[in-house]
Enzyme design. Sequence first.
Site, PDB file in Angstrom:
ATOM      1  N   GLU A 231      49.994  29.534  17.516  1.00 18.85           N
ATOM      2  CA  GLU A 231      48.707  30.124  17.912  1.00 18.85           C
ATOM      3  C   GLU A 231      47.565  29.515  17.111  1.00 18.85           C
ATOM      4  OE1 GLU A 231      49.049  34.398  17.751  1.00 18.85           O
ATOM      5  OE2 GLU A 231      50.546  34.412  19.332  1.00 18.85           O
ATOM      6  N   HIS A 250      46.197  36.620  22.061  1.00 19.78           N
ATOM      7  CA  HIS A 250      46.726  37.605  21.092  1.00 19.78           C
ATOM      8  C   HIS A 250      45.736  38.771  20.916  1.00 19.78           C
ATOM      9  CE1 HIS A 250      49.712  38.022  17.517  1.00 19.78           C
ATOM     10  NE2 HIS A 250      49.290  39.212  17.897  1.00 19.78           N
TER      11      HIS A 250
HETATM   12  C1  MLT Z   1      50.606  43.164  15.294  1.00 18.95           C
HETATM   13  O1  MLT Z   1      51.579  42.593  14.796  1.00 18.95           O
HETATM   14  O2  MLT Z   1      50.165  44.216  14.826  1.00 18.95           O
HETATM   15  C2  MLT Z   1      49.926  42.620  16.498  1.00 18.95           C
HETATM   16  O3  MLT Z   1      50.549  41.499  17.003  1.00 18.95           O
HETATM   17  C3  MLT Z   1      48.474  42.422  16.314  1.00 18.95           C
HETATM   18  C4  MLT Z   1      48.103  41.403  15.301  1.00 18.95           C
HETATM   19  O4  MLT Z   1      48.891  40.531  14.976  1.00 18.95           O
HETATM   20  O5  MLT Z   1      47.004  41.491  14.805  1.00 18.95           O
END
Ligand code: MLT
Length: 282
Positions: A231, A250
């Site tokens: 990412e 995301h």
């Molecule tokens: C998480 O792990 O809480 C979600 O994927 C959101 C994020 O990574 O900020």
Amino acid sequence: MSPAELLAKVAQFDALIVRSGTKVTRGVLEAGRGRLRVVGRAGVGIDNVDLQAATEAGCLVVNAPTANTVAAAEHGIALLACMARNVSQADAALKAGKWQRAKYVGVSLVGKTLAIMGFGKVGSEVARRAKGLGMHVIAHDPYAPADKARAIGAELVSFEEAIAKADFISLHMPLTPATSKVFNDESFGKMKTGVRIVNVARGGVIDEDALVRALDSGKVAQAALDVFTVEPPAKDSKLVLHENVTVTPHLGASTVEAQEGVAIEIAEAVGGALRGELAATA
Ligand code: MLT
């Protein structure tokens, strides 16, 4: 901060709070040795923290396990509905001046079987909402109690049964060595032809090259992805650019309400850890 800035500054702090973009590597933890006592992950997944290195450095790792649950579940449902009705493709076409009603005939959700892979906090909230949409919900999670699933009206089944029976599959498992690329050529091969897949968990649970092959062959009709192995993904990623794929960057936890909740939850967890009130790692 860039990774180099973080390495240079981390030793000045007792605690470090990160979201998903910052990688808390062995190098970061070693650079913080002597002072850094807590790493707080402002979110659920702790796959961006080297837990082994944190343990060796005597550094606690805490997360914010609840505040963004509903946001992630709502995004999963949003992607499910958008994908089924070609919303992003039709939106892009209409903005390009194309009125293509026949091209964007969708599929209905009601009466379809949704397999939820990972029946934890987010998975179970997706199940509740999918039941409200009239879907038949099955779930796979080696750790979930059957009575929790029953109470929501979902049936816990094996991995094989879940992927074989589903019209739609929604992924909610953490990324661990056991779940890495668990959706691959072999598992896609066992799914119904025309299955549709939503991923708001972690990109790494899917072998992305295998998903492109499955989309090209029509085995997987559509995918809606909020997360990627790398990412941001490459600009020329075949998966991201695939016409049958809907993507978001995301955004699962990205609501005003969830971000405020996560900020409070992680601040409390890190404060507690610094005061010695936490005995266990996340
Ligand atoms: C998480 O792990 O809480 C979600 O994927 C959101 C994020 O990574 O900020």
